[in-house]
Design a protein around this motif. Sequence first.
Motif, PDB file in Angstrom:
ATOM      1  N   ILE A 165       1.102  -3.933 -22.894  1.00  0.00           N
ATOM      2  CA  ILE A 165       1.684  -2.825 -22.098  1.00  0.00           C
ATOM      3  C   ILE A 165       3.312  -2.489 -22.659  1.00  0.00           C
ATOM      4  CG2 ILE A 165       3.021  -4.688 -20.711  1.00  0.00           C
ATOM      5  CD1 ILE A 165       1.642  -1.300 -19.284  1.00  0.00           C
ATOM      6  N   ASP A 166       4.026  -3.398 -23.431  1.00  0.00           N
ATOM      7  CA  ASP A 166       5.176  -3.055 -24.171  1.00  0.00           C
ATOM      8  C   ASP A 166       5.013  -2.121 -24.983  1.00  0.00           C
ATOM      9  OD1 ASP A 166       6.058  -4.955 -22.621  1.00  0.00           O
ATOM     10  OD2 ASP A 166       6.810  -6.296 -24.237  1.00  0.00           O
ATOM     11  N   GLU A 167       3.866  -1.918 -25.634  1.00  0.00           N
ATOM     12  CA  GLU A 167       3.552  -0.880 -26.597  1.00  0.00           C
ATOM     13  C   GLU A 167       3.104   0.569 -26.112  1.00  0.00           C
ATOM     14  OE1 GLU A 167       4.598  -0.953 -29.648  1.00  0.00           O
ATOM     15  OE2 GLU A 167       4.401  -2.843 -30.549  1.00  0.00           O
ATOM     16  N   PHE A 168       2.478   0.414 -24.616  1.00  0.00           N
ATOM     17  CA  PHE A 168       1.610   1.379 -24.294  1.00  0.00           C
ATOM     18  C   PHE A 168       2.796   2.469 -23.649  1.00  0.00           C
ATOM     19  CE2 PHE A 168      -0.045   3.192 -20.326  1.00  0.00           C
ATOM     20  CZ  PHE A 168      -1.000   4.336 -20.814  1.00  0.00           C
ATOM     21  N   LEU A 169       3.991   1.720 -23.218  1.00  0.00           N
ATOM     22  CA  LEU A 169       4.951   2.590 -22.157  1.00  0.00           C
ATOM     23  C   LEU A 169       5.488   3.530 -23.106  1.00  0.00           C
ATOM     24  CD1 LEU A 169       6.623   0.325 -19.333  1.00  0.00           C
ATOM     25  CD2 LEU A 169       4.752   1.935 -19.252  1.00  0.00           C
TER      26      LEU A 169
ATOM     27  N   LEU B 281      -3.658  -5.748 -17.854  1.00  0.00           N
ATOM     28  CA  LEU B 281      -4.163  -5.677 -16.430  1.00  0.00           C
ATOM     29  C   LEU B 281      -3.646  -6.048 -15.262  1.00  0.00           C
ATOM     30  CD1 LEU B 281      -7.453  -7.625 -17.805  1.00  0.00           C
ATOM     31  CD2 LEU B 281      -7.268  -5.198 -17.652  1.00  0.00           C
ATOM     32  N   ALA B 282      -2.499  -6.686 -15.249  1.00  0.00           N
ATOM     33  CA  ALA B 282      -1.556  -6.691 -14.196  1.00  0.00           C
ATOM     34  C   ALA B 282      -0.831  -5.583 -13.905  1.00  0.00           C
ATOM     35  CB  ALA B 282      -0.710  -7.834 -14.327  1.00  0.00           C
ATOM     36  N   HIS B 283      -0.449  -4.811 -14.812  1.00  0.00           N
ATOM     37  CA  HIS B 283       0.349  -3.620 -14.758  1.00  0.00           C
ATOM     38  C   HIS B 283      -0.768  -2.537 -14.066  1.00  0.00           C
ATOM     39  CE1 HIS B 283       4.522  -4.454 -16.363  1.00  0.00           C
ATOM     40  NE2 HIS B 283       3.879  -5.398 -16.711  1.00  0.00           N
ATOM     41  N   LEU B 284      -1.863  -2.436 -14.806  1.00  0.00           N
ATOM     42  CA  LEU B 284      -2.831  -1.534 -14.244  1.00  0.00           C
ATOM     43  C   LEU B 284      -3.137  -1.704 -12.699  1.00  0.00           C
ATOM     44  CD1 LEU B 284      -5.345  -1.309 -17.153  1.00  0.00           C
ATOM     45  CD2 LEU B 284      -4.479   0.698 -16.221  1.00  0.00           C
ATOM     46  N   ALA B 285      -3.225  -3.101 -12.443  1.00  0.00           N
ATOM     47  CA  ALA B 285      -3.789  -3.391 -10.979  1.00  0.00           C
ATOM     48  C   ALA B 285      -2.562  -2.816 -10.125  1.00  0.00           C
ATOM     49  CB  ALA B 285      -3.707  -4.660 -10.937  1.00  0.00           C
TER      50      ALA B 285
ATOM     51  N   SER C 259      11.358   1.754 -27.413  1.00  0.00           N
ATOM     52  CA  SER C 259      11.617   0.694 -26.865  1.00  0.00           C
ATOM     53  C   SER C 259      10.507  -0.391 -26.508  1.00  0.00           C
ATOM     54  CB  SER C 259      12.381   0.977 -25.281  1.00  0.00           C
ATOM     55  OG  SER C 259      13.412   1.838 -25.398  1.00  0.00           O
ATOM     56  N   HIS C 260      10.639  -1.702 -26.040  1.00  0.00           N
ATOM     57  CA  HIS C 260       9.996  -2.739 -25.823  1.00  0.00           C
ATOM     58  C   HIS C 260      10.355  -3.154 -24.594  1.00  0.00           C
ATOM     59  CE1 HIS C 260       7.543  -4.064 -29.694  1.00  0.00           C
ATOM     60  NE2 HIS C 260       7.070  -2.816 -29.123  1.00  0.00           N
ATOM     61  N   CYS C 261       9.242  -4.077 -23.785  1.00  0.00           N
ATOM     62  CA  CYS C 261       9.523  -4.846 -22.685  1.00  0.00           C
ATOM     63  C   CYS C 261       9.300  -3.781 -21.608  1.00  0.00           C
ATOM     64  CB  CYS C 261      10.997  -5.395 -22.655  1.00  0.00           C
ATOM     65  SG  CYS C 261      11.154  -6.553 -23.869  1.00  0.00           S
ATOM     66  N   SER C 262       8.729  -4.489 -20.518  1.00  0.00           N
ATOM     67  CA  SER C 262       8.200  -3.704 -19.309  1.00  0.00           C
ATOM     68  C   SER C 262       8.469  -4.451 -17.999  1.00  0.00           C
ATOM     69  CB  SER C 262       6.613  -3.433 -19.328  1.00  0.00           C
ATOM     70  OG  SER C 262       5.981  -4.806 -19.627  1.00  0.00           O
ATOM     71  N   PHE C 263       9.719  -5.089 -18.081  1.00  0.00           N
ATOM     72  CA  PHE C 263       9.876  -6.232 -16.973  1.00  0.00           C
ATOM     73  C   PHE C 263      10.590  -5.226 -15.778  1.00  0.00           C
ATOM     74  CE2 PHE C 263      13.329  -6.348 -20.074  1.00  0.00           C
ATOM     75  CZ  PHE C 263      14.524  -5.771 -19.570  1.00  0.00           C
ATOM     76  N   ALA C 264      10.907  -3.825 -16.003  1.00  0.00           N
ATOM     77  CA  ALA C 264      11.460  -3.101 -14.895  1.00  0.00           C
ATOM     78  C   ALA C 264      11.590  -1.821 -15.331  1.00  0.00           C
ATOM     79  CB  ALA C 264      13.172  -3.674 -14.624  1.00  0.00           C
ATOM     80  N   TYR C 265      10.685  -1.233 -14.346  1.00  0.00           N
ATOM     81  CA  TYR C 265      10.640   0.471 -14.625  1.00  0.00           C
ATOM     82  C   TYR C 265      10.273   1.133 -13.381  1.00  0.00           C
ATOM     83  CZ  TYR C 265       5.590  -0.498 -15.229  1.00  0.00           C
ATOM     84  OH  TYR C 265       4.362  -0.817 -15.305  1.00  0.00           O
TER      85      TYR C 265
END
Length: 244
Positions: A190-194, A86-90, A162-168
């Motif tokens: 989110i790590d699976e969504f990207l 939800l935070a990434h969506l925001a 790849s996993h992890c969404s800390f910087a994109y």
Amino acid sequence: MIDSDLVSTYVVNLPRRADRRAWIERRLPVGAPAVFTSDLGVPIDGRELARADIADLDITLFDWQIESENPWWSRPLKFGEIGCTLAHLACWRHAIENSISPYVLVLEDDAILVPDVSSRLREGLSRLSAVGEVFDLLYLGRYLLDPDTPTPVRGIVRPGYSHCSFAYLFSREGVRAALSTGLERAIIPIDEFLPALYMPHPRADLRRRFPPRLAALAFDPPLATQRAKADAGSDTEESAFVVS
């Protein structure tokens, strides 16, 4: 500094984690204004979410748990994973509604940026532009699970799973593509969504729900790594499972 006319920067941060906000604020490039999710007034804290909140938030959870040898797939979602998504969506929604920059940089508050991240990001974008290499998603850092594919551009690869969404970094077209999936109607980590956005996901049910729709690249070597959980903790992992 990162040119704010070129890149709008967002940082995923919980309101109660002022310590993590202060940590990353000291490490962001000088003069690079950032929007923090802790200022957006959206419900993203897994410790505060409850099953009853799901309907109130007008979101739907994907039927996540399956029989699998993968321990992340064979257990229920965690409220922290829901909050993180939800935070990434925001961030994406705020960028589309408020930003005119061609690129949107999303960082989590435990991202460790290389000291010269601004110049290396500009140089990478310039090299891609020079050869006409178009992307929707550009990882600055991630955890590689399957092999990458080389590109003609020095320091840039096509990412494998790849996993992890800390910087994109998203292009505006990439943001729109991500929002067009209806993720809020099938919340997954989110790590699976990207990776599902740019490659056939290893899970057949996720491939059907989220077929690939954009072009992705990644910096190699990366421009960002992530603080160790022993140092920073994990607000995502340190939350309850969603049970019926």
